[in-house]
Write a protein that holds these residues in place. Structure first.
Motif, PDB file in Angstrom:
ATOM      1  N   GLU A  72      -8.541  72.006   7.128  1.00 14.71           N
ATOM      2  CA  GLU A  72      -9.145  72.977   6.283  1.00 14.71           C
ATOM      3  C   GLU A  72      -8.000  73.418   5.199  1.00 14.71           C
ATOM      4  O   GLU A  72      -7.360  74.393   5.387  1.00 14.71           O
ATOM      5  N   LEU A  73      -7.993  72.827   3.960  1.00 14.02           N
ATOM      6  CA  LEU A  73      -6.991  73.057   3.177  1.00 14.02           C
ATOM      7  C   LEU A  73      -7.275  74.070   2.227  1.00 14.02           C
ATOM      8  O   LEU A  73      -8.643  74.378   2.174  1.00 14.02           O
ATOM      9  N   ASN A  74      -6.380  74.784   1.847  1.00 15.63           N
ATOM     10  CA  ASN A  74      -6.515  75.899   0.502  1.00 15.63           C
ATOM     11  C   ASN A  74      -6.195  75.102  -0.711  1.00 15.63           C
ATOM     12  O   ASN A  74      -6.072  75.567  -1.643  1.00 15.63           O
ATOM     13  N   SER A  75      -6.633  73.775  -0.813  1.00 15.25           N
ATOM     14  CA  SER A  75      -6.551  73.145  -1.928  1.00 15.25           C
ATOM     15  C   SER A  75      -7.821  73.298  -2.815  1.00 15.25           C
ATOM     16  O   SER A  75      -8.879  73.747  -2.364  1.00 15.25           O
ATOM     17  N   ILE A  76      -7.907  72.555  -3.890  1.00 19.22           N
ATOM     18  CA  ILE A  76      -9.276  72.609  -4.962  1.00 19.22           C
ATOM     19  C   ILE A  76     -10.253  71.807  -4.066  1.00 19.22           C
ATOM     20  O   ILE A  76     -11.141  72.433  -4.066  1.00 19.22           O
ATOM     21  N   PRO A  77      -9.828  70.735  -3.528  1.00 12.57           N
ATOM     22  CA  PRO A  77     -10.987  69.897  -2.834  1.00 12.57           C
ATOM     23  C   PRO A  77     -11.390  70.805  -1.641  1.00 12.57           C
ATOM     24  O   PRO A  77     -12.528  70.672  -1.099  1.00 12.57           O
ATOM     25  N   GLY A  78     -10.485  71.424  -1.002  1.00 16.60           N
ATOM     26  CA  GLY A  78     -10.729  72.236   0.289  1.00 16.60           C
ATOM     27  C   GLY A  78     -11.667  73.247  -0.080  1.00 16.60           C
ATOM     28  O   GLY A  78     -12.554  73.761   0.704  1.00 16.60           O
ATOM     29  N   ILE A  79     -11.521  74.023  -1.030  1.00 15.36           N
ATOM     30  CA  ILE A  79     -12.211  74.964  -1.510  1.00 15.36           C
ATOM     31  C   ILE A  79     -13.693  74.620  -1.966  1.00 15.36           C
ATOM     32  O   ILE A  79     -14.828  75.123  -1.704  1.00 15.36           O
ATOM     33  N   ILE A  80     -13.713  73.490  -2.629  1.00 15.58           N
ATOM     34  CA  ILE A  80     -15.034  72.757  -3.029  1.00 15.58           C
ATOM     35  C   ILE A  80     -16.018  72.442  -1.846  1.00 15.58           C
ATOM     36  O   ILE A  80     -17.004  72.793  -1.633  1.00 15.58           O
ATOM     37  N   GLU A  81     -15.186  71.901  -0.766  1.00  8.85           N
ATOM     38  CA  GLU A  81     -15.897  71.454   0.402  1.00  8.85           C
ATOM     39  C   GLU A  81     -16.417  72.667   1.220  1.00  8.85           C
ATOM     40  O   GLU A  81     -17.125  72.577   2.203  1.00  8.85           O
ATOM     41  N   SER A  82     -15.848  73.967   0.788  1.00  8.91           N
ATOM     42  CA  SER A  82     -16.177  75.079   1.632  1.00  8.91           C
ATOM     43  C   SER A  82     -17.432  75.914   1.161  1.00  8.91           C
ATOM     44  O   SER A  82     -18.002  76.685   1.727  1.00  8.91           O
ATOM     45  N   LEU A  83     -17.754  75.391  -0.104  1.00  7.40           N
ATOM     46  CA  LEU A  83     -18.906  76.155  -0.707  1.00  7.40           C
ATOM     47  C   LEU A  83     -20.166  75.854  -0.200  1.00  7.40           C
ATOM     48  O   LEU A  83     -20.330  74.479  -0.061  1.00  7.40           O
ATOM     49  N   PRO A  84     -20.993  76.782  -0.085  1.00  5.24           N
ATOM     50  CA  PRO A  84     -22.184  76.408   0.549  1.00  5.24           C
ATOM     51  C   PRO A  84     -23.013  75.958  -0.705  1.00  5.24           C
ATOM     52  O   PRO A  84     -22.766  76.127  -2.031  1.00  5.24           O
ATOM     53  N   SER A  85     -24.203  75.073  -0.508  1.00  6.59           N
ATOM     54  CA  SER A  85     -25.159  74.797  -1.454  1.00  6.59           C
ATOM     55  C   SER A  85     -25.911  75.945  -2.235  1.00  6.59           C
ATOM     56  O   SER A  85     -26.301  76.834  -1.670  1.00  6.59           O
ATOM     57  N   MET A  86     -25.562  75.932  -3.569  1.00 11.73           N
ATOM     58  CA  MET A  86     -25.901  77.340  -4.143  1.00 11.73           C
ATOM     59  C   MET A  86     -26.432  76.996  -5.655  1.00 11.73           C
ATOM     60  O   MET A  86     -25.604  76.388  -6.400  1.00 11.73           O
ATOM     61  N   CYS A  94     -23.247  79.384 -17.784  1.00  5.36           N
ATOM     62  CA  CYS A  94     -22.371  79.459 -18.653  1.00  5.36           C
ATOM     63  C   CYS A  94     -21.204  79.257 -18.341  1.00  5.36           C
ATOM     64  O   CYS A  94     -20.438  78.574 -19.051  1.00  5.36           O
ATOM     65  N   GLU A  95     -20.553  80.029 -17.251  1.00  6.04           N
ATOM     66  CA  GLU A  95     -19.321  79.939 -16.969  1.00  6.04           C
ATOM     67  C   GLU A  95     -18.769  78.656 -16.387  1.00  6.04           C
ATOM     68  O   GLU A  95     -17.797  78.271 -16.892  1.00  6.04           O
ATOM     69  N   PHE A  96     -19.409  78.015 -15.728  1.00  7.35           N
ATOM     70  CA  PHE A  96     -19.185  76.771 -14.992  1.00  7.35           C
ATOM     71  C   PHE A  96     -19.159  75.705 -16.384  1.00  7.35           C
ATOM     72  O   PHE A  96     -18.262  75.175 -16.390  1.00  7.35           O
ATOM     73  N   ALA A  97     -20.010  75.828 -17.155  1.00  4.63           N
ATOM     74  CA  ALA A  97     -20.183  74.691 -18.374  1.00  4.63           C
ATOM     75  C   ALA A  97     -18.719  75.022 -19.236  1.00  4.63           C
ATOM     76  O   ALA A  97     -18.292  74.009 -19.762  1.00  4.63           O
ATOM     77  N   HIS A 106     -19.391  67.523 -19.364  1.00  2.38           N
ATOM     78  CA  HIS A 106     -20.436  68.024 -20.499  1.00  2.38           C
ATOM     79  C   HIS A 106     -21.928  67.945 -19.944  1.00  2.38           C
ATOM     80  O   HIS A 106     -22.699  68.376 -20.747  1.00  2.38           O
ATOM     81  N   SER A 107     -22.061  67.685 -18.796  1.00  6.89           N
ATOM     82  CA  SER A 107     -23.353  67.908 -18.070  1.00  6.89           C
ATOM     83  C   SER A 107     -23.649  69.241 -18.006  1.00  6.89           C
ATOM     84  O   SER A 107     -22.933  70.090 -17.976  1.00  6.89           O
ATOM     85  N   ASP A 108     -24.881  69.475 -17.731  1.00  2.00           N
ATOM     86  CA  ASP A 108     -25.819  70.777 -17.228  1.00  2.00           C
ATOM     87  C   ASP A 108     -25.255  71.441 -15.866  1.00  2.00           C
ATOM     88  O   ASP A 108     -25.767  70.482 -14.960  1.00  2.00           O
ATOM     89  N   PRO A 109     -24.584  72.182 -15.652  1.00  3.03           N
ATOM     90  CA  PRO A 109     -24.245  72.646 -14.191  1.00  3.03           C
ATOM     91  C   PRO A 109     -25.658  73.522 -13.750  1.00  3.03           C
ATOM     92  O   PRO A 109     -26.087  74.349 -14.392  1.00  3.03           O
ATOM     93  N   THR A 110     -26.117  72.919 -12.660  1.00  3.77           N
ATOM     94  CA  THR A 110     -27.189  73.773 -12.068  1.00  3.77           C
ATOM     95  C   THR A 110     -26.838  74.090 -10.608  1.00  3.77           C
ATOM     96  O   THR A 110     -27.257  75.127 -10.132  1.00  3.77           O
ATOM     97  N   GLU A 111     -26.243  73.319  -9.866  1.00  2.00           N
ATOM     98  CA  GLU A 111     -25.598  73.592  -8.437  1.00  2.00           C
ATOM     99  C   GLU A 111     -24.067  73.675  -8.550  1.00  2.00           C
ATOM    100  O   GLU A 111     -23.510  72.812  -9.189  1.00  2.00           O
ATOM    101  N   ALA A 112     -23.553  74.442  -7.582  1.00  2.00           N
ATOM    102  CA  ALA A 112     -21.949  74.674  -7.802  1.00  2.00           C
ATOM    103  C   ALA A 112     -21.342  73.505  -7.419  1.00  2.00           C
ATOM    104  O   ALA A 112     -20.328  72.927  -8.012  1.00  2.00           O
ATOM    105  N   THR A 113     -21.352  73.276  -6.146  1.00  2.00           N
ATOM    106  CA  THR A 113     -20.650  72.071  -5.326  1.00  2.00           C
ATOM    107  C   THR A 113     -20.729  70.821  -6.260  1.00  2.00           C
ATOM    108  O   THR A 113     -19.536  70.367  -6.460  1.00  2.00           O
ATOM    109  N   SER A 114     -21.715  70.402  -6.453  1.00  5.70           N
ATOM    110  CA  SER A 114     -21.763  69.044  -7.214  1.00  5.70           C
ATOM    111  C   SER A 114     -21.055  69.078  -8.535  1.00  5.70           C
ATOM    112  O   SER A 114     -20.591  67.968  -8.941  1.00  5.70           O
ATOM    113  N   TYR A 115     -21.295  70.112  -9.176  1.00  2.38           N
ATOM    114  CA  TYR A 115     -20.826  70.369 -10.528  1.00  2.38           C
ATOM    115  C   TYR A 115     -19.274  70.159 -10.405  1.00  2.38           C
ATOM    116  O   TYR A 115     -18.648  69.587 -11.143  1.00  2.38           O
ATOM    117  N   LEU A 116     -18.788  70.860  -9.532  1.00  4.77           N
ATOM    118  CA  LEU A 116     -17.380  71.011  -9.421  1.00  4.77           C
ATOM    119  C   LEU A 116     -16.592  69.744  -8.880  1.00  4.77           C
ATOM    120  O   LEU A 116     -15.567  69.308  -9.514  1.00  4.77           O
TER     121      LEU A 116
END
Length: 214
Positions: A72-86, A94-97, A106-116
């Motif tokens: 359970e890393l505190n890294s960027i990939p570790g945080i992304i893996e901890s995110l629930p589907s949202m 707008c903030e993600f874009a 430059h794709s349209d962000p709709t879901e947090a984990t996949s976009y990150l």
């Protein structure tokens, strides 16, 4: 529950990013003022401090960008893996874009984990060479003493700054857009204290940053 876990990991990421900022600043200030510092401080100590800062840069960047299926890393990939589907709200989109567009997504962000994941993948692909060299340094010299290692140099400060900026911006996006907290600024107290220290031993006209290209 999810937010508390993500917040805890994101705070630990912030600590890693702050450490990276200190290592980069110390390495840069020593390098820019090395001639003036040799007399009052000595070449041996300067060399030791700069080498230690360089090794710490490599170790910090590897920790920040490391992924692991076991830990359970505190890294960027570790945080992304901890995110629930949202699904992202209009404001979050707008903030993600803005974040993604800054780093090639430059794709349209709709879901947090996949976009990150997509943004991180694009960024790491662009920065593949410096990240690979830093990992090789970490694996063969920083964490071990490989007798076959032949890594004559690491990367430039411009590349360190790009990696720092991505990590700092990622922390800020998670803190503000996902958790809903304010963004803690990265302090430069360590570099400021170092400048005051070398001023106290008589060094004048200290250079703290590279000349801007015109």
């Amino acid at each position: 529950m999810h937010k508390a876990k993500i917040d805890g990991k994101n705070i630990e990421l912030l600590k890693l990013v702050a450490q990276l900022r200190n290592h980069i600043d110390l390495h840069r200030i020593i390098g820019l003022n090395v001639d003036a510092l040799r007399d009052p401080i000595g070449s041996a100590l300067l060399g030791y401090l700069q080498k230690s800062a360089l090794e710490s840069i490599a170790m910090s960047i590897c920790k920040i960008f490391e992924s692991s299926p076991r830990n359970e890393l505190n890294s960027i990939p570790g945080i992304i893996e901890s995110l629930p589907s949202m699904r992202l709200s209009d404001k979050q989109q707008c903030e993600f874009a803005v974040f993604g567009g800054r780093y090639g997504n430059h794709s349209d962000p709709t879901e947090a984990t996949s976009y990150l994941k997509g943004t991180l993948g694009l960024f790491c692909g662009i920065q593949f060479e410096p990240l690979a060299r830093l990992k090789e340094f970490r694996d063969k010299i920083g964490a071990h003493s490989d007798s076959t290692a032949d890594i004559p140099f690491l990367r430039s400060h411009a590349e360190y700054e790009i990696l720092f900026s991505f990590a700092n911006d990622f922390y800020g996006l998670v803190s503000h857009s996902i958790i809903g907290f304010g963004i803690a600024p990265i302090s430069k107290v360590v570099s400021d204290d170092f400048v005051r220290l070398i001023e106290s031993v008589g060094v004048e006209n200290i250079k703290c940053d590279f000349d801007k290209e015109t």
